[in-house]
Design a protein around this motif. Sequence first.
Motif, PDB file in Angstrom:
ATOM      1  N   ALA A 116      36.161 -41.903 -74.187  1.00  0.00           N
ATOM      2  CA  ALA A 116      37.386 -41.111 -74.854  1.00  0.00           C
ATOM      3  C   ALA A 116      37.121 -40.355 -76.167  1.00  0.00           C
ATOM      4  O   ALA A 116      37.733 -39.213 -76.201  1.00  0.00           O
ATOM      5  N   HIS A 117      35.983 -40.548 -76.823  1.00  0.00           N
ATOM      6  CA  HIS A 117      35.528 -39.406 -77.902  1.00  0.00           C
ATOM      7  C   HIS A 117      35.260 -38.287 -77.172  1.00  0.00           C
ATOM      8  O   HIS A 117      35.547 -37.224 -77.556  1.00  0.00           O
ATOM      9  N   LEU A 118      34.326 -38.348 -76.397  1.00  0.00           N
ATOM     10  CA  LEU A 118      33.813 -37.062 -75.561  1.00  0.00           C
ATOM     11  C   LEU A 118      34.822 -36.064 -74.751  1.00  0.00           C
ATOM     12  O   LEU A 118      34.702 -35.031 -75.062  1.00  0.00           O
ATOM     13  N   SER A 134      29.658 -40.270 -84.509  1.00  0.00           N
ATOM     14  CA  SER A 134      30.636 -41.127 -85.224  1.00  0.00           C
ATOM     15  C   SER A 134      29.821 -42.090 -85.910  1.00  0.00           C
ATOM     16  O   SER A 134      28.538 -41.578 -86.203  1.00  0.00           O
ATOM     17  N   GLY A 135      30.330 -42.912 -86.211  1.00  0.00           N
ATOM     18  CA  GLY A 135      29.690 -43.975 -87.347  1.00  0.00           C
ATOM     19  C   GLY A 135      28.434 -44.813 -86.530  1.00  0.00           C
ATOM     20  O   GLY A 135      27.566 -45.435 -86.946  1.00  0.00           O
ATOM     21  N   GLY A 136      28.928 -45.196 -85.236  1.00  0.00           N
ATOM     22  CA  GLY A 136      28.155 -45.906 -84.288  1.00  0.00           C
ATOM     23  C   GLY A 136      27.058 -44.980 -83.340  1.00  0.00           C
ATOM     24  O   GLY A 136      26.278 -45.443 -82.820  1.00  0.00           O
ATOM     25  N   GLY A 161      27.234 -40.629 -88.812  1.00  0.00           N
ATOM     26  CA  GLY A 161      28.169 -41.468 -89.512  1.00  0.00           C
ATOM     27  C   GLY A 161      27.608 -42.208 -90.423  1.00  0.00           C
ATOM     28  O   GLY A 161      27.856 -42.317 -91.619  1.00  0.00           O
ATOM     29  N   GLU A 162      27.016 -43.050 -90.031  1.00  0.00           N
ATOM     30  CA  GLU A 162      26.038 -44.325 -90.585  1.00  0.00           C
ATOM     31  C   GLU A 162      25.160 -43.528 -91.659  1.00  0.00           C
ATOM     32  O   GLU A 162      25.141 -44.285 -92.723  1.00  0.00           O
ATOM     33  N   ALA A 163      24.561 -42.313 -91.383  1.00  0.00           N
ATOM     34  CA  ALA A 163      23.725 -41.778 -92.228  1.00  0.00           C
ATOM     35  C   ALA A 163      24.632 -41.424 -93.804  1.00  0.00           C
ATOM     36  O   ALA A 163      24.191 -41.651 -94.804  1.00  0.00           O
ATOM     37  N   PRO A 176      34.373 -45.281 -96.483  1.00  0.00           N
ATOM     38  CA  PRO A 176      33.353 -44.720 -95.812  1.00  0.00           C
ATOM     39  C   PRO A 176      32.903 -43.682 -96.477  1.00  0.00           C
ATOM     40  O   PRO A 176      33.423 -42.878 -97.061  1.00  0.00           O
ATOM     41  N   GLY A 177      31.701 -43.282 -96.033  1.00  0.00           N
ATOM     42  CA  GLY A 177      30.726 -42.369 -96.711  1.00  0.00           C
ATOM     43  C   GLY A 177      31.198 -40.814 -96.608  1.00  0.00           C
ATOM     44  O   GLY A 177      31.071 -39.952 -97.626  1.00  0.00           O
ATOM     45  N   GLY A 178      31.401 -40.641 -95.402  1.00  0.00           N
ATOM     46  CA  GLY A 178      31.488 -39.167 -95.014  1.00  0.00           C
ATOM     47  C   GLY A 178      32.566 -38.465 -95.812  1.00  0.00           C
ATOM     48  O   GLY A 178      32.056 -37.528 -96.558  1.00  0.00           O
ATOM     49  N   PRO A 179      33.955 -38.729 -95.849  1.00  0.00           N
ATOM     50  CA  PRO A 179      34.702 -38.126 -96.801  1.00  0.00           C
ATOM     51  C   PRO A 179      34.292 -37.852 -98.350  1.00  0.00           C
ATOM     52  O   PRO A 179      34.591 -36.991 -98.815  1.00  0.00           O
ATOM     53  N   CYS A 270      35.308 -34.642 -88.521  1.00  0.00           N
ATOM     54  CA  CYS A 270      36.304 -34.311 -89.511  1.00  0.00           C
ATOM     55  C   CYS A 270      35.932 -33.469 -90.685  1.00  0.00           C
ATOM     56  O   CYS A 270      36.541 -32.811 -91.419  1.00  0.00           O
ATOM     57  N   ASN A 271      34.603 -33.431 -90.644  1.00  0.00           N
ATOM     58  CA  ASN A 271      33.721 -32.732 -91.871  1.00  0.00           C
ATOM     59  C   ASN A 271      33.991 -31.237 -91.692  1.00  0.00           C
ATOM     60  O   ASN A 271      33.657 -30.583 -91.094  1.00  0.00           O
ATOM     61  N   GLY A 272      34.619 -31.081 -92.734  1.00  0.00           N
ATOM     62  CA  GLY A 272      35.123 -29.436 -93.000  1.00  0.00           C
ATOM     63  C   GLY A 272      33.917 -28.631 -92.881  1.00  0.00           C
ATOM     64  O   GLY A 272      33.900 -27.337 -92.496  1.00  0.00           O
ATOM     65  N   LEU A 296      42.389 -37.044 -83.864  1.00  0.00           N
ATOM     66  CA  LEU A 296      41.806 -37.800 -82.812  1.00  0.00           C
ATOM     67  C   LEU A 296      40.307 -37.840 -82.921  1.00  0.00           C
ATOM     68  O   LEU A 296      39.733 -38.389 -82.161  1.00  0.00           O
ATOM     69  N   CYS A 297      39.693 -37.480 -84.040  1.00  0.00           N
ATOM     70  CA  CYS A 297      38.123 -37.604 -84.559  1.00  0.00           C
ATOM     71  C   CYS A 297      37.878 -39.036 -84.864  1.00  0.00           C
ATOM     72  O   CYS A 297      37.050 -39.459 -84.089  1.00  0.00           O
ATOM     73  N   THR A 298      38.617 -39.531 -85.766  1.00  0.00           N
ATOM     74  CA  THR A 298      38.123 -41.105 -86.056  1.00  0.00           C
ATOM     75  C   THR A 298      38.837 -41.894 -85.078  1.00  0.00           C
ATOM     76  O   THR A 298      39.817 -41.544 -84.210  1.00  0.00           O
ATOM     77  N   ASP A 299      38.373 -43.273 -85.009  1.00  0.00           N
ATOM     78  CA  ASP A 299      39.073 -44.097 -83.923  1.00  0.00           C
ATOM     79  C   ASP A 299      40.401 -44.149 -84.036  1.00  0.00           C
ATOM     80  O   ASP A 299      41.144 -44.251 -84.972  1.00  0.00           O
ATOM     81  N   ASN A 300      41.131 -43.847 -82.635  1.00  0.00           N
ATOM     82  CA  ASN A 300      42.422 -44.001 -82.539  1.00  0.00           C
ATOM     83  C   ASN A 300      42.723 -44.283 -81.170  1.00  0.00           C
ATOM     84  O   ASN A 300      41.754 -44.214 -80.222  1.00  0.00           O
TER      85      ASN A 300
HETATM   86  O1  KG4 Z   1      34.812 -42.180 -84.984  1.00  0.00           O
HETATM   87  P1  KG4 Z   1      34.638 -43.031 -85.911  1.00  0.00           P
HETATM   88  O2  KG4 Z   1      36.087 -43.366 -86.500  1.00  0.00           O
HETATM   89  O3  KG4 Z   1      34.131 -44.459 -85.450  1.00  0.00           O
HETATM   90  C1  KG4 Z   1      33.189 -44.798 -84.889  1.00  0.00           C
HETATM   91  O4  KG4 Z   1      33.304 -44.789 -83.483  1.00  0.00           O
HETATM   92  O5  KG4 Z   1      32.093 -45.043 -85.421  1.00  0.00           O
HETATM   93  O6  KG4 Z   1      33.482 -42.622 -86.984  1.00  0.00           O
HETATM   94  C2  KG4 Z   1      33.566 -43.205 -88.435  1.00  0.00           C
HETATM   95  C3  KG4 Z   1      32.578 -42.494 -88.910  1.00  0.00           C
HETATM   96  C4  KG4 Z   1      32.192 -43.002 -90.394  1.00  0.00           C
HETATM   97  O7  KG4 Z   1      30.576 -43.147 -90.368  1.00  0.00           O
HETATM   98  C5  KG4 Z   1      32.401 -42.108 -91.334  1.00  0.00           C
HETATM   99  O8  KG4 Z   1      31.795 -42.061 -92.361  1.00  0.00           O
HETATM  100  C6  KG4 Z   1      32.409 -40.776 -90.516  1.00  0.00           C
HETATM  101  O9  KG4 Z   1      32.776 -40.922 -89.356  1.00  0.00           O
HETATM  102  N1  KG4 Z   1      33.265 -39.705 -91.179  1.00  0.00           N
HETATM  103  C7  KG4 Z   1      32.724 -38.511 -91.826  1.00  0.00           C
HETATM  104  C8  KG4 Z   1      34.100 -37.777 -92.374  1.00  0.00           C
HETATM  105  N2  KG4 Z   1      35.126 -38.614 -91.969  1.00  0.00           N
HETATM  106  C9  KG4 Z   1      34.743 -39.709 -91.217  1.00  0.00           C
HETATM  107  N3  KG4 Z   1      31.617 -37.950 -91.737  1.00  0.00           N
HETATM  108  C10 KG4 Z   1      31.409 -36.920 -92.652  1.00  0.00           C
HETATM  109  N4  KG4 Z   1      32.298 -36.277 -93.072  1.00  0.00           N
HETATM  110  C11 KG4 Z   1      33.738 -36.600 -92.814  1.00  0.00           C
HETATM  111  N5  KG4 Z   1      34.721 -36.008 -93.509  1.00  0.00           N
END
Ligand code: KG4
Length: 333
Positions: A116-118, A134-136, A161-163, A176-179, A270-272, A296-300
């Motif tokens: 679905a992400h793909l 993603s995070g996983g 995302g985990e990093a 969450p760390g990304g934003p 999502c990262n600009g 549609l980027c983060t889980d939905n």
């Molecule tokens: O796709 P997602 O919602 O969940 C998984 O399927 O894992 O991705 C969540 C991940 C988290 O690790 C979060 O830190 C990262 O996406 N994330 C970002 C940003 N927004 C969310 N990473 C970098 N920059 C962002 N703006």
Amino acid sequence: MSDACVLGIETSCDETSAAIVRGSETLSNVVSSQVDLHAVYGGVVPEIASRQHLKLIDAVIRQACDQARVQASDLDAIAVTRGPGLPSALLVGVAAARGLAARWKKPLLPIHHMEAHLYSPSLDSQPFVALVVSGGHTMLVRVREFGRHEVLGQTVDDAAGEAFDKAAQLLGLGYPGGPRIEAQARKGNAKAHAFPRPMLDSGDWKFSFSGLKTALRRAVSAAGPLNEKAVADLCASFQTAVTDVLIEKTIRAAKHFGVRRIAISGGVACNGFLRSEFERRCRQEHLEWTFAERQLCTDNAAMIALLAARKLQSGMRPESSWDIEPDWALPAN
Ligand code: KG4
Ligand code: ZN
């Protein structure tokens, strides 16, 4: 079947989500995030996630139907995330979907979360190389046409995302760390620290981010007490190191396979900074690019329903007997 009306349900991690789509159009996409509940623990706690899904799922589904002004009789199918994800969290969505499918006598389609992400960047049938971050997961996928894809490489340790999440934790920025890293990085100097670009020249399509986390930890220890400027510089340098590897390997894969288009999806998309750097590099390399829309980027659940609608259109029929698949690898077709 053309323009199927589908209710999608997604509960694989810490978002409780339901959506209604008609064909490629999203009519509603309700996402109830549990981020605040997990933030105090610095990451997702499975027991809290499933309990919260259970509490929210009925209301979220009702809201998705109300917002779309859709009733049970309008639906052609129900789609739900079967995996990968947290077992106890997946079970809640699947139980809700099974209940509604039986009550409303609708076909039930199990959907792969990463597939679905793909396909969340809306693309026609031309070939593309996809970066799903993603995070996983962190994976490069070669898509020949809709439904025909192969995973080229994945991360061998942490996902991108985990990093970001671990780096933010190390810097005391929260979850969450990304934003949060992205916001700090805007004020920082990306050249302040020369962090490694792991596996950039590994000669395959794999990624690794755990070494970068160690490099960050060392830099933090060496820096002593961190002021605002020091945190911003660390964030900017870290973000640039992660995005450099993601972008360069994706572009190399596209060129290697003679594919002109790149698609980028998943939470990290999502990262600009990643988005603008991808655009700049793709322009330089005369490649085309498509990002999934931010919502549609983060889980939905919209991405789950959209993929199901597309699969129905291309002739997919519901499987009769299946269970959740917490460790489901992306099937190659
Ligand atoms: O796709 P997602 O919602 O969940 C998984 O399927 O894992 O991705 C969540 C991940 C988290 O690790 C979060 O830190 C990262 O996406 N994330 C970002 C940003 N927004 C969310 N990473 C970098 N920059 C962002 N703006
Ligand atoms: Zn996801």
